[in-house]
Design a protein around this motif. Structure first.
Motif, short mmCIF file in Angstrom:
data_model
loop_
_atom_site.label_atom_id
_atom_site.label_comp_id
_atom_site.label_asym_id
_atom_site.label_seq_id
_atom_site.Cartn_x
_atom_site.Cartn_y
_atom_site.Cartn_z
N ALA A 202 -8.85 5.35 -1.13
CA ALA A 202 -7.57 4.78 -0.66
C ALA A 202 -7.53 5.06 0.71
O ALA A 202 -7.04 4.34 1.60
CB ALA A 202 -6.56 5.37 -1.57
N GLN A 203 -7.84 6.25 1.33
CA GLN A 203 -7.63 6.86 2.47
C GLN A 203 -8.57 5.82 3.63
O GLN A 203 -8.36 5.39 4.66
CB GLN A 203 -7.62 8.02 2.82
N MET A 204 -9.96 5.72 2.90
CA MET A 204 -10.84 5.07 3.73
C MET A 204 -10.49 3.48 3.76
O MET A 204 -10.69 3.03 4.85
CB MET A 204 -12.24 5.13 3.06
N LEU A 205 -10.07 2.87 2.72
CA LEU A 205 -9.59 1.40 2.77
C LEU A 205 -8.41 1.32 3.77
O LEU A 205 -8.25 0.23 4.45
CB LEU A 205 -9.12 1.21 1.45
N LEU A 206 -7.66 2.43 4.04
CA LEU A 206 -6.57 2.35 4.86
C LEU A 206 -6.97 2.36 6.26
O LEU A 206 -6.33 1.69 7.31
CB LEU A 206 -5.33 3.60 4.74
N GLY A 207 -8.25 3.25 6.59
CA GLY A 207 -8.95 3.10 7.65
C GLY A 207 -9.42 1.85 7.97
O GLY A 207 -9.31 1.14 9.15
N VAL A 208 -9.99 1.08 7.05
CA VAL A 208 -10.49 -0.42 7.19
C VAL A 208 -9.37 -1.35 7.80
O VAL A 208 -9.34 -2.18 8.48
CB VAL A 208 -11.17 -0.76 5.97
N GLU A 209 -8.06 -0.83 7.13
CA GLU A 209 -7.13 -1.79 7.52
C GLU A 209 -6.38 -1.52 8.87
O GLU A 209 -5.77 -2.45 9.44
CB GLU A 209 -5.84 -1.47 6.49
N GLN A 210 -6.77 -0.53 9.30
CA GLN A 210 -6.38 -0.24 10.81
C GLN A 210 -7.11 -1.39 11.75
O GLN A 210 -6.68 -1.53 12.91
CB GLN A 210 -6.69 1.30 11.19
N VAL A 211 -8.24 -1.79 11.15
CA VAL A 211 -8.99 -2.86 12.08
C VAL A 211 -8.66 -4.12 11.60
O VAL A 211 -8.32 -4.88 12.58
CB VAL A 211 -10.60 -2.49 12.04
N GLY A 213 -6.39 -5.07 9.13
CA GLY A 213 -5.03 -5.28 8.68
C GLY A 213 -4.95 -5.47 7.34
O GLY A 213 -5.79 -5.71 6.47
N PRO A 214 -3.72 -5.06 6.66
CA PRO A 214 -3.67 -4.87 5.25
C PRO A 214 -3.46 -6.19 4.56
O PRO A 214 -2.95 -7.01 5.09
CB PRO A 214 -2.18 -4.10 5.27
N SER A 215 -4.14 -6.22 3.41
CA SER A 215 -4.30 -7.25 2.72
C SER A 215 -4.76 -8.57 3.13
O SER A 215 -4.53 -9.75 2.94
CB SER A 215 -2.86 -7.86 2.06
N SER A 216 -5.51 -8.48 4.40
CA SER A 216 -6.17 -9.68 4.92
C SER A 216 -7.51 -10.01 4.23
O SER A 216 -8.05 -9.24 3.44
CB SER A 216 -6.80 -9.15 6.54
N LYS A 217 -7.86 -11.24 4.66
CA LYS A 217 -9.23 -11.64 3.91
C LYS A 217 -10.35 -10.77 4.40
O LYS A 217 -11.06 -10.58 3.44
CB LYS A 217 -9.34 -13.20 4.31
N GLN A 218 -10.42 -10.23 5.47
CA GLN A 218 -11.53 -9.30 5.87
C GLN A 218 -11.52 -8.28 5.30
O GLN A 218 -12.55 -7.61 4.74
CB GLN A 218 -11.33 -9.28 7.38
N THR A 219 -10.26 -7.78 5.16
CA THR A 219 -10.43 -6.29 4.05
C THR A 219 -10.65 -6.57 2.73
O THR A 219 -11.46 -5.82 2.02
CB THR A 219 -8.84 -5.78 4.30
#
Length: 264
Positions: A202-211, A213-219
């Motif tokens: 979950a922390q790793m996914l939060l890091g991805v969302e820093q780039v 954005g949360p719940s974005s299509k890219q994430t």
């Protein structure tokens, strides 16, 4: 967007890189671009907009509490803050019922995965074993990091190469598994299960969302993107699966999670 310079910073060139899941998520998402084929996307924009608004509200409320998602021990060590965080989340969680949900929809979101794991699925185990978990994480980190770096060491230049996401994902995932095994000794290993691995994902996914954005299509695409190193994908997928039964009361078992992650 993050740049490689921002990730590298101006730290000591001989300092051991930061292998924390959050940092690895940010680095990997920065280096591996996600391209979205709009023609192949399902029409989920209405759902995404609804979810993003609620998540933004959750982030705002928890930011006011001073929650540091990068440091699991700091969150559970403050019982008052931990309780308040979970109360805030469980209250706001009800708003998701108003969002349209396409068939088979799963929340691929770092903050949801994180809070579902620590505030619902594994909350009883965390509270029961809190002091041991904090102590184990602190005492095991250095030895786990050293062991994971040493297992396939090819020189410091290779280790420090920020573009070597395969190695960085491998080391970060290895450290999480190592600490998870130590934490399982704190109590009932079955109830603790994959707690630390799920939190790390979950922390790793939060890091991805820093780039992205949360719940974005890219994430959402990143979670299963074949160019993302397997070690990172497995860790993230584990957390997404753990929180995937978002609206049910019984968590997905570790054996089910293990079966599903075999395909990645």
């Amino acid at each position: 967007m993050f740049s490689l310079l921002e990730i590298n910073g101006h730290s000591d060139p001989y300092q051991i890189p930061d292998f924390s899941p959050f940092t690895i998520g940010t680095t990997t998402a920065t280096i591996i671009p996600i391209f979205i084929n709009e023609n192949k996307l399902e029409k989920t924009d209405e759902n995404i907009d609804c979810v993003q608004k609620i998540i933004a509200n959750i982030h705002e409320n928890l930011d006011n509490l001073g929650i540091n998602y990068k440091n699991f021990s700091s969150i559970i060590s403050d019982q008052r803050k931990y309780t308040k965080m979970c109360c805030e989340y469980l209250s706001l969680k009800q708003n998701f019922n108003d969002c349209p949900k396409p068939l088979g929809f799963i929340y691929k979101n770092g903050i949801i995965s994180f809070l579902e794991i620590v505030c619902r699925i594994k909350k009883d185990s965390i509270i029961l074993n809190r002091e041991c978990i904090i102590e184990m994480e602190a005492s095991a980190f250095q030895s786990c990091q050293q062991a994971c770096i040493s297992q396939d060491y090819k020189g410091f230049d290779v280790l420090a190469d920020v573009k070597n996401v395969e190695l960085r994902c491998s080391v970060s995932s290895c450290i999480s598994r190592c600490i998870n095994e130590q934490i399982r000794e704190c109590g009932d290993s079955k109830s603790l299960g994959q707690l630390y691995n799920e939190v790390s994902g979950a922390q790793m996914l939060l890091g991805v969302e820093q780039v992205y954005g949360p719940s974005s299509k890219q994430t959402s695409t990143f979670v299963g993107f074949e160019k993302v190193p397997t070690a990172c994908r497995r860790l993230i997928l584990r957390s997404v699966i753990a929180a995937g039964n978002f609206e049910s009361r019984s968590p997905i078992s570790d054996s089910t999670t293990k079966d599903i992650t075999k395909s990645f």
